[in-house]
Write a protein that holds these residues in place. Structure first.
Motif, PDB file in Angstrom:
ATOM      1  N   ALA A 158      11.483 -32.197  13.790  1.00  0.00           N
ATOM      2  CA  ALA A 158      10.766 -33.264  13.080  1.00  0.00           C
ATOM      3  C   ALA A 158      11.100 -33.279  11.594  1.00  0.00           C
ATOM      4  O   ALA A 158      11.024 -34.325  10.941  1.00  0.00           O
ATOM      5  CB  ALA A 158       9.263 -33.099  13.284  1.00  0.00           C
ATOM      6  N   LEU A 159      11.474 -32.109  11.051  1.00  0.00           N
ATOM      7  CA  LEU A 159      11.816 -31.998   9.630  1.00  0.00           C
ATOM      8  C   LEU A 159      13.325 -32.077   9.396  1.00  0.00           C
ATOM      9  O   LEU A 159      13.781 -31.934   8.255  1.00  0.00           O
ATOM     10  CB  LEU A 159      11.298 -30.673   9.071  1.00  0.00           C
ATOM     11  N   ASP A 160      14.091 -32.261  10.487  1.00  0.00           N
ATOM     12  CA  ASP A 160      15.564 -32.252  10.410  1.00  0.00           C
ATOM     13  C   ASP A 160      16.093 -30.916   9.894  1.00  0.00           C
ATOM     14  O   ASP A 160      17.121 -30.867   9.195  1.00  0.00           O
ATOM     15  CB  ASP A 160      16.071 -33.393   9.511  1.00  0.00           C
ATOM     16  N   ALA A 161      15.389 -29.843  10.213  1.00  0.00           N
ATOM     17  CA  ALA A 161      15.834 -28.497   9.833  1.00  0.00           C
ATOM     18  C   ALA A 161      16.792 -27.961  10.892  1.00  0.00           C
ATOM     19  O   ALA A 161      16.635 -28.231  12.086  1.00  0.00           O
ATOM     20  CB  ALA A 161      14.630 -27.571   9.690  1.00  0.00           C
ATOM     21  N   GLU A 162      17.778 -27.204  10.453  1.00  0.00           N
ATOM     22  CA  GLU A 162      18.766 -26.638  11.363  1.00  0.00           C
ATOM     23  C   GLU A 162      18.481 -25.153  11.570  1.00  0.00           C
ATOM     24  O   GLU A 162      18.562 -24.360  10.629  1.00  0.00           O
ATOM     25  CB  GLU A 162      20.176 -26.838  10.798  1.00  0.00           C
ATOM     26  N   LEU A 163      18.165 -24.802  12.808  1.00  0.00           N
ATOM     27  CA  LEU A 163      17.833 -23.413  13.132  1.00  0.00           C
ATOM     28  C   LEU A 163      19.071 -22.666  13.606  1.00  0.00           C
ATOM     29  O   LEU A 163      19.948 -23.246  14.253  1.00  0.00           O
ATOM     30  CB  LEU A 163      16.744 -23.360  14.203  1.00  0.00           C
ATOM     31  N   THR A 164      19.109 -21.373  13.292  1.00  0.00           N
ATOM     32  CA  THR A 164      20.264 -20.559  13.668  1.00  0.00           C
ATOM     33  C   THR A 164      20.050 -19.828  14.982  1.00  0.00           C
ATOM     34  O   THR A 164      21.005 -19.341  15.573  1.00  0.00           O
ATOM     35  CB  THR A 164      20.566 -19.533  12.564  1.00  0.00           C
ATOM     36  N   PHE A 165      18.807 -19.711  15.461  1.00  0.00           N
ATOM     37  CA  PHE A 165      18.602 -19.008  16.726  1.00  0.00           C
ATOM     38  C   PHE A 165      18.667 -19.994  17.889  1.00  0.00           C
ATOM     39  O   PHE A 165      18.438 -21.191  17.738  1.00  0.00           O
ATOM     40  CB  PHE A 165      17.279 -18.231  16.730  1.00  0.00           C
ATOM     41  N   THR A 166      18.991 -19.467  19.063  1.00  0.00           N
ATOM     42  CA  THR A 166      19.211 -20.287  20.248  1.00  0.00           C
ATOM     43  C   THR A 166      18.158 -19.995  21.313  1.00  0.00           C
ATOM     44  O   THR A 166      17.348 -19.075  21.170  1.00  0.00           O
ATOM     45  CB  THR A 166      20.595 -19.989  20.835  1.00  0.00           C
ATOM     46  N   ASP A 167      18.199 -20.764  22.405  1.00  0.00           N
ATOM     47  CA  ASP A 167      17.303 -20.504  23.535  1.00  0.00           C
ATOM     48  C   ASP A 167      17.556 -19.109  24.109  1.00  0.00           C
ATOM     49  O   ASP A 167      16.626 -18.438  24.563  1.00  0.00           O
ATOM     50  CB  ASP A 167      17.499 -21.560  24.621  1.00  0.00           C
ATOM     51  N   ILE A 169      12.281 -23.701   4.232  1.00  0.00           N
ATOM     52  CA  ILE A 169      11.468 -22.532   4.621  1.00  0.00           C
ATOM     53  C   ILE A 169      11.645 -22.243   6.110  1.00  0.00           C
ATOM     54  O   ILE A 169      11.845 -21.091   6.519  1.00  0.00           O
ATOM     55  CB  ILE A 169       9.978 -22.786   4.290  1.00  0.00           C
ATOM     56  N   ILE A 170      11.585 -23.317   6.927  1.00  0.00           N
ATOM     57  CA  ILE A 170      11.718 -23.180   8.378  1.00  0.00           C
ATOM     58  C   ILE A 170      13.094 -22.624   8.755  1.00  0.00           C
ATOM     59  O   ILE A 170      13.231 -21.833   9.693  1.00  0.00           O
ATOM     60  CB  ILE A 170      11.480 -24.548   9.053  1.00  0.00           C
ATOM     61  N   GLU A 171      14.122 -23.036   8.037  1.00  0.00           N
ATOM     62  CA  GLU A 171      15.474 -22.544   8.311  1.00  0.00           C
ATOM     63  C   GLU A 171      15.639 -21.079   7.927  1.00  0.00           C
ATOM     64  O   GLU A 171      16.302 -20.307   8.644  1.00  0.00           O
ATOM     65  CB  GLU A 171      16.499 -23.392   7.555  1.00  0.00           C
ATOM     66  N   LEU A 172      15.057 -20.674   6.816  1.00  0.00           N
ATOM     67  CA  LEU A 172      15.240 -19.313   6.304  1.00  0.00           C
ATOM     68  C   LEU A 172      14.453 -18.260   7.081  1.00  0.00           C
ATOM     69  O   LEU A 172      14.934 -17.143   7.297  1.00  0.00           O
ATOM     70  CB  LEU A 172      14.831 -19.251   4.827  1.00  0.00           C
ATOM     71  N   LEU A 173      13.237 -18.590   7.483  1.00  0.00           N
ATOM     72  CA  LEU A 173      12.338 -17.585   8.063  1.00  0.00           C
ATOM     73  C   LEU A 173      12.964 -16.774   9.201  1.00  0.00           C
ATOM     74  O   LEU A 173      12.913 -15.536   9.170  1.00  0.00           O
ATOM     75  CB  LEU A 173      11.042 -18.260   8.532  1.00  0.00           C
ATOM     76  N   PRO A 174      13.579 -17.388  10.226  1.00  0.00           N
ATOM     77  CA  PRO A 174      14.099 -16.589  11.336  1.00  0.00           C
ATOM     78  C   PRO A 174      15.270 -15.689  10.946  1.00  0.00           C
ATOM     79  O   PRO A 174      15.637 -14.782  11.697  1.00  0.00           O
ATOM     80  CB  PRO A 174      14.559 -17.645  12.359  1.00  0.00           C
ATOM     81  N   ARG A 175      15.848 -15.925   9.781  1.00  0.00           N
ATOM     82  CA  ARG A 175      17.006 -15.139   9.341  1.00  0.00           C
ATOM     83  C   ARG A 175      16.611 -13.921   8.525  1.00  0.00           C
ATOM     84  O   ARG A 175      17.472 -13.136   8.107  1.00  0.00           O
ATOM     85  CB  ARG A 175      17.944 -16.033   8.522  1.00  0.00           C
TER      86      ARG A 175
END
Length: 679
Positions: free
Chosen positions: A513-522, A251-257
């Motif tokens: 903490a969940l080992d999720a991979e995010l696609t957005f950057t700083d 869920i955390i990975e998908l939301l920002p996309r």
């Protein structure tokens, strides 16, 4: 029967060996007469004896007197300490068959079909005392909790309304019976607790309607008790006991996309920062609003519905049409769960309703208490502390409101069929996606699992850790402002950028903490921060409200909705004078009738405040001693506009819309008559 007599069946003494009236004697019924004067005499003798005993030292008492005195004191102590006495002669209250009442001799007088378990005495934030009970119905109904003020025992109507809220619970007794019941109930053991009207973060604990969540998990014995009021926020709140770690990571990975990153990250940042709003208020004294706008089909409602569900509130938003009372109740129901109002469109509402709503919005940014009077002369208090999200096709208008808001406008391109963002949204929510001639069907996710995972993560970080992250976000905000040479008019714009960065930082740490991979950057976060002050209603676009006003005024004058010599006056070929106080309602009406999407601010003063910024922003408006208005002889206080400059600055403004001559029927008839007379 003599009123100074009590009927008694047996002829033996009605007193037991210790001198107490023996109500448990099975023969104690109707029969022999014992005069009340005898009882009073007996009581006086006992009191005199007790007084004498208290004045004696141990050496003064005989063994028999000591034994009798100690036995009497033991009986008194037992009565006082017994939490649930079978009977209390002074109160005449008993329990029988799962209810309260009293024995009338020939029959049982029932008052209720339930009993009360006194759990705790609760001290509210206003230092008021409330009583927390578990109600045990006699019928086939589960016990339930109520928290009521102490005055509930003074009025049976109030008691019925606030205590008898079960499906089967009934009170048949009188106000006097309630007074006795109160004294009877308060003999029960109970604990003292702190009370709150706010769901969410309270002293490092997450308070919910039924139980509390701590860093160690769900707590069955709450030190902080939520004062339930049977309101919509309570009914909407949902939080499961556990979560699937892998699913929440996805869920955390998908939301920002699911939407344009620049527009979605400010929203994500606001939601995650809202969870610690009480702390931010301690640190800064104020907290921003969130305004989400966009055309129909841009995905405003769908996206906010997903986020609200992820934070435990389901998908159904509130609307301004729900009314003043519901607004107050909702905004005072939480201090750290965003309260979402959808379909914001002030042009379709009466001005006083818009103004009332805006007043409450302003109050939520700082801790505020408002009072509401009742018909009986009492007052209800509402502590407006909720984080607030407002969405619609129009942005929040008003200088004070704009100053406090983080403004975001969604793009329609994010919801286009076949787009990557649309596919990610379908995958997250479990809807079908069409792309490249194919249809993909997704099962979606249980979004409510997110809230328990997020809260357990949050509660395992203390206030000091969060304060450090907040200060780091503030430093990053200032660096960004200086690097981009941004001139911000208000500190709340700066805090809005800081809030976005802080919330996104928490999101990133939660993902780690969940080992999720995010696609957005700083860098994406920084772009979102800059957008919040330069796009939507930020930065230069704040000036567009004034330009938009005169753009619509030009069209309204062309359609004869604004009248010459009433609403405006053309003083010369290049000077236009407009009475804004007379014209604003007409301009708003024109925009509404022509279904214009442009925002119109709530009051004349909102525009005057902007116009005072001077010729740098509005070179076509004249200022007189710093004021954008001047008394005009024919039409009153007016704004003086340079037509040539306005045509250059405002895209659709045309001086000819005001210069045209409108001739009414009477003028035409008069002209015709005059022409006839000349022949």
């Amino acid at each position: 029967m003599d009123f100074d007599e009590i009927e008694c069946e047996h002829k033996d003494s009605p007193f037991d060996s210790s001198g107490f009236l023996d109500l448990n004697n099975p023969r104690f019924n109707e029969g022999e007469t014992i005069k009340k004067s005898d009882l009073r005499k007996k009581e006086e003798e006992e009191q005199e004896e007790e007084n004498e005993s208290e004045n004696m030292t141990n050496s003064d008492l005989t063994e028999e007197q000591k034994e009798k005195y100690e036995e009497r004191q033991k009986r008194v102590k037992e009565i006082r300490e017994n939490s649930l006495p079978d009977s209390t002669p002074n109160l005449n209250v008993s329990e029988s068959n799962g209810g309260y009442g009293r024995d009338k001799g020939e029959h049982w007088e029932e008052w209720s079909n339930f009993t009360l378990e006194y759990k705790s005495i609760v001290t509210t934030p206003n230092d008021e005392k409330k009583m927390n009970f578990v109600v045990h119905p006699r019928m086939d109904e589960s016990p339930f909790e109520v928290t009521v003020d102490t005055g509930v025992f003074h009025d049976k109507r109030k008691f019925k309304r606030e205590v008898c809220v079960g499906e089967t619970t009934v009170w048949k007794g009188s106000d006097g019976n309630l007074a006795d019941l109160r004294q009877y109930i308060t003999k029960q053991d109970r604990v003292e607790k702190k009370g709150t009207h706010h769901l969410g973060l309270n002293d490092g604990v997450w308070v919910t309607p039924n139980r509390n969540l701590t860093a160690d998990g769900w707590s069955e014995e709450e030190e902080i008790l939520y004062d339930a009021r049977n309101i919509a926020t309570e009914r909407a709140w949902s939080c499961p006991d556990k979560f699937d770690r892998e699913k929440v990571a996805e869920i955390i990975e998908l939301l920002p996309r699911t939407r344009d990153t620049e527009r979605l990250l400010p929203v994500i940042g606001f939601f995650y920062a809202s969870s610690v709003k009480p702390y931010i208020l301690d640190w800064e004294g104020e907290f921003n609003l969130l305004s989400v706008t966009g055309d129909t089909g841009a995905g405003k409602t769908a996206t906010l519905g997903v986020l609200w569900d992820m934070f435990g509130m389901g998908k159904r938003p509130l609307t301004i049409k729900d009314g003043d009372f519901n607004e107050k109740v909702a905004l005072s129901s939480t201090n750290s769960i965003p309260i979402w109002f959808d379909e914001y469109k002030p042009s379709d509402m009466q001005d006083y309703k818009v103004n009332n709503f805006h007043d409450k919005l302003r109050k939520t940014t700082r801790p505020s208490l408002i009072m509401s009077g009742n018909k009986d002369g009492s007052n209800d208090s509402y502590e407006l502390e909720a984080p607030v999200v407002v969405s619609g096709e129009e942005s929040i208008s008003g200088a004070a409101e704009e100053r406090r808001q983080i403004a975001v406008a969604f793009k329609s391109s994010s919801t286009e069929t076949g787009s990557d963002t649309n596919r990610a949204f379908s995958e997250l929510t479990g809807t079908s996606h069409r792309g490249n001639g194919n249809v993909a069907h997704y099962s979606g996710y249980d979004l409510s699992q997110h809230v328990v995972a997020w809260l357990k993560f949050l509660l395992n970080h203390d206030k000091g850790f969060l304060r450090q992250r907040w200060e780091e976000s503030g430093e990053k905000t200032w660096e960004l402002i200086q690097e981009n040479d941004i001139q911000l008019p208000d500190e709340m714009d700066i805090q809005g950028m800081q809030t976005i960065h802080f919330g996104c930082t928490l999101y990133q740490k939660f993902a780690d903490a969940l080992d999720a991979e995010l696609t957005f950057t700083d860098e994406d976060v920084e772009k979102a921060m800059l957008y919040s002050v330069t796009g939507a209603n930020g930065g230069e676009n704040r000036a567009r409200h004034v330009d938009t006003l005169f753009d619509i005024a030009s069209r309204a004058a062309s359609d004869n909705m604004l009248k010459p010599e009433v609403h405006y006056k053309v003083a010369s070929e290049n000077e236009l004078r407009i009475n804004l106080s007379k014209s604003l309602d007409k301009i708003r009406k024109y925009a509404r009738e022509h279904d214009l999407s442009e925002d119109i601010l709530g009051s004349v003063e909102d525009y005057y405040g902007r116009m005072r910024d001077g010729p740098e922003k509005y070179p076509y408006i004249g200022l007189y001693d710093g004021e954008p208005k001047k008394k005009e002889r024919d039409i009153g206080w007016s704004i003086f506009i340079d037509i040539g400059k306005a045509e250059r600055e405002i895209e659709n403004f045309r001086g000819d819309d005001f210069r045209h001559r409108i001739v009414d029927v009477e003028e035409e008839e008069e002209a015709t008559n005059q022409k006839g007379k000349s022949f």
